[in-house]
Write an enzyme that holds these catalytic residues in place. Structure first.
Site, PDB file in Angstrom:
ATOM      1  N   PRO A   1      19.255  20.606  45.344  1.00  0.00           N
ATOM      2  CA  PRO A   1      20.628  20.759  45.814  1.00  0.00           C
ATOM      3  C   PRO A   1      21.645  20.624  44.693  1.00  0.00           C
ATOM      4  CG  PRO A   1      19.427  19.060  47.067  1.00  0.00           C
ATOM      5  CD  PRO A   1      18.659  19.333  45.810  1.00  0.00           C
TER       6      PRO A   1
ATOM      7  N   TYR B   1      19.885  10.908  34.487  1.00  0.00           N
ATOM      8  CA  TYR B   1      19.629  11.451  35.835  1.00  0.00           C
ATOM      9  C   TYR B   1      19.041  12.859  35.725  1.00  0.00           C
ATOM     10  CZ  TYR B   1      20.443  13.130  40.585  1.00  0.00           C
ATOM     11  OH  TYR B   1      20.275  13.668  41.850  1.00  0.00           O
TER      12      TYR B   1
HETATM   13  P1  NDP Z   1      22.213   8.656  49.499  1.00  0.00           P
HETATM   14  O1  NDP Z   1      22.687   7.623  48.542  1.00  0.00           O
HETATM   15  O2  NDP Z   1      23.042   8.936  50.697  1.00  0.00           O
HETATM   16  O3  NDP Z   1      20.724   8.336  49.974  1.00  0.00           O
HETATM   17  C1  NDP Z   1      19.747   7.871  49.085  1.00  0.00           C
HETATM   18  C2  NDP Z   1      18.666   7.191  49.890  1.00  0.00           C
HETATM   19  O4  NDP Z   1      17.611   6.771  48.980  1.00  0.00           O
HETATM   20  C3  NDP Z   1      19.164   5.938  50.579  1.00  0.00           C
HETATM   21  O5  NDP Z   1      18.541   5.824  51.841  1.00  0.00           O
HETATM   22  C4  NDP Z   1      18.690   4.836  49.629  1.00  0.00           C
HETATM   23  O6  NDP Z   1      18.558   3.573  50.238  1.00  0.00           O
HETATM   24  C5  NDP Z   1      17.345   5.395  49.228  1.00  0.00           C
HETATM   25  N1  NDP Z   1      16.809   4.707  48.067  1.00  0.00           N
HETATM   26  C6  NDP Z   1      17.383   4.548  46.853  1.00  0.00           C
HETATM   27  N2  NDP Z   1      16.591   3.839  46.064  1.00  0.00           N
HETATM   28  C7  NDP Z   1      15.481   3.534  46.784  1.00  0.00           C
HETATM   29  C8  NDP Z   1      14.302   2.811  46.518  1.00  0.00           C
HETATM   30  N3  NDP Z   1      14.096   2.246  45.322  1.00  0.00           N
HETATM   31  N4  NDP Z   1      13.369   2.682  47.494  1.00  0.00           N
HETATM   32  C9  NDP Z   1      13.568   3.253  48.706  1.00  0.00           C
HETATM   33  N5  NDP Z   1      14.683   3.950  49.020  1.00  0.00           N
HETATM   34  C10 NDP Z   1      15.622   4.086  48.066  1.00  0.00           C
HETATM   35  O7  NDP Z   1      22.057   9.980  48.629  1.00  0.00           O
HETATM   36  P2  NDP Z   1      21.440  11.420  48.978  1.00  0.00           P
HETATM   37  O8  NDP Z   1      21.018  11.492  50.379  1.00  0.00           O
HETATM   38  O9  NDP Z   1      22.404  12.409  48.476  1.00  0.00           O
HETATM   39  O10 NDP Z   1      20.182  11.418  47.993  1.00  0.00           O
HETATM   40  C11 NDP Z   1      18.865  11.740  48.419  1.00  0.00           C
HETATM   41  C12 NDP Z   1      18.170  12.486  47.307  1.00  0.00           C
HETATM   42  O11 NDP Z   1      18.866  13.708  47.058  1.00  0.00           O
HETATM   43  C13 NDP Z   1      18.126  11.744  45.957  1.00  0.00           C
HETATM   44  O12 NDP Z   1      16.854  11.938  45.392  1.00  0.00           O
HETATM   45  C14 NDP Z   1      19.197  12.473  45.136  1.00  0.00           C
HETATM   46  O13 NDP Z   1      18.934  12.403  43.763  1.00  0.00           O
HETATM   47  C15 NDP Z   1      19.043  13.876  45.666  1.00  0.00           C
HETATM   48  N6  NDP Z   1      20.175  14.762  45.449  1.00  0.00           N
HETATM   49  C16 NDP Z   1      21.418  14.456  45.922  1.00  0.00           C
HETATM   50  C17 NDP Z   1      22.484  15.332  45.707  1.00  0.00           C
HETATM   51  C18 NDP Z   1      23.868  15.033  46.143  1.00  0.00           C
HETATM   52  O14 NDP Z   1      24.810  15.679  45.637  1.00  0.00           O
HETATM   53  N7  NDP Z   1      24.103  14.101  47.054  1.00  0.00           N
HETATM   54  C19 NDP Z   1      22.257  16.603  45.014  1.00  0.00           C
HETATM   55  C20 NDP Z   1      20.919  16.801  44.536  1.00  0.00           C
HETATM   56  C21 NDP Z   1      19.929  15.928  44.781  1.00  0.00           C
HETATM   57  P3  NDP Z   1      19.535   2.349  49.875  1.00  0.00           P
HETATM   58  O15 NDP Z   1      20.683   2.485  50.818  1.00  0.00           O
HETATM   59  O16 NDP Z   1      18.674   1.150  50.105  1.00  0.00           O
HETATM   60  O17 NDP Z   1      19.946   2.500  48.447  1.00  0.00           O
HETATM   61  C1  8X3 Z   2      23.080  15.602  42.420  1.00  0.00           C
HETATM   62  C2  8X3 Z   2      23.869  16.787  42.006  1.00  0.00           C
HETATM   63  O1  8X3 Z   2      25.284  17.798  40.175  1.00  0.00           O
HETATM   64  O2  8X3 Z   2      25.739  15.493  40.810  1.00  0.00           O
HETATM   65  O3  8X3 Z   2      21.757  15.726  42.055  1.00  0.00           O
HETATM   66  O4  8X3 Z   2      23.809  16.041  39.526  1.00  0.00           O
HETATM   67  S1  8X3 Z   2      24.698  16.510  40.558  1.00  0.00           S
END
Ligand code: NDP
Ligand code: 8X3
Length: 265
Positions: A191, A161
């Protein structure tokens, strides 16, 4: 603030992975400012529900674009098939992403890692490749990639990741270089801990393990990140917010976290 506030009603925002967490919060934030939305995700019923909620609540236009960002052909067909009034995308939010597991690099499941790599890197690149040429032609656009603190340094259980989010940083920096002679802007939002469905997905549906990630700390919310995404997009046109690292107040690095019960020094 900036030019965005004046013109938000005429802007088109494309959000990948809008059915949950940060993407869904961005949809609400931009709709509340009057922008029209292209909502991508894999789950059509969730997308339809989001579209209905947003159009009723904010009175804006929205269109759903259901496809998996890993599916190059579906992405190409969907983006090129957008009706004329939806073609001129002003802000692309490359948000779809995930992590599966906390396995060591020499022990994890290669298929799961392919899913993470194909979504977080190749999916993002596919959408960028499809959307940015139109922005270049129109001399207008902002690409906002959702990276992560995980891209700054590897941590135990995060090897693959972290590599994907390092790639998001490199792709953001590279795109900014490629677009330096244009009015387009590129932002990488990184984030720390945000409580969404992210950790439930990481622990393959185990809610108690996911909850433990946020025990004793007030994590960020999807809405906190959406505010930052909006802030970057609403800066004056000559201002390019290249990167934002955003964490809860009691998080210092991906792994150094203060949890209540511990004493402040
Ligand atoms: P969620 O799991 O709540 O949301 C992820 C979203 O991405 C869902 O709508 C999911 O849909 C969609 N998704 C996943 N795979 C695909 C795909 N192949 N095609 C289209 N849509 C897809 O997590 P977050 O909102 O937290 O994550 C959003 C972004 O933020 C990600 O890139 C994550 O890496 C990043 N992030 C998150 C952090 C955290 O701590 N939460 C911190 C740093 C970064 P589905 O329901 O179909 O899987
Ligand atoms: C998501 C934040 O710290 O779990 O990108 O990798 S962490």
């Amino acid at each position: 603030m900036g030019n965005f506030e004046k013109t938000a009603t005429s802007l088109t925002i494309f959000i990948t992975g809008s059915t949950s967490g940060i993407g869904e919060a961005c949809a609400h934030k931009f709709a509340s400012k009057g922008a029209q939305l292209i909502l991508n995700g894999r789950d059509s019923s969730k997308l339809d529900f989001l579209k209905q909620t947003i159009t009723e609540k904010y009175g804006v236009n929205a269109i759903v674009l259901p496809f998996d960002v890993r599916d190059k052909e579906a992405a190409q067909k969907s983006v090129s098939g957008l009706p004329d009034q939806w073609q001129a995308i002003d802000v692309l939010i490359n948000n779809a992403g995930l992590v599966l597991g906390v396995d060591k690099e020499f022990e994890g499941d290669l298929e799961e890692w392919n899913t993470v790599i194909d979504t977080n890197i190749k999916g993002l690149l596919t959408i960028t490749r499809l959307v940015v040429p139109g922005m270049v032609k129109r001399k207008k656009g902002h690409i906002i990639n959702i990276g992560s603190i995980a891209g700054d340094a590897a941590y135990a259980g995060g090897s693959v990741y972290c590599a994907t989010k390092s790639a998001v940083k490199a792709l953001s920096d590279g795109l900014r270089i490629d677009l330096v002679d244009t009015p387009l802007r590129v932002t990488n939002i990184k984030p720390g801990m945000v409580e969404t469905h992210f950790s439930i997905t990481r622990f393959r549906g185990d809610k108690s393990k996911a909850d433990a990630v946020y025990a004793g700390i007030k994590p960020l919310t999807g809405e906190d990140i959406a505010e930052t995404v909006y802030f970057a997009s609403s800066a004056p046109e000559h201002v390019q917010i290249a990167e934002v690292l955003i964490m809860p107040v009691n998080q210092a690095t991906a792994t150094v976290v203060y949890r209540s019960g511990e004493e402040y020094k």
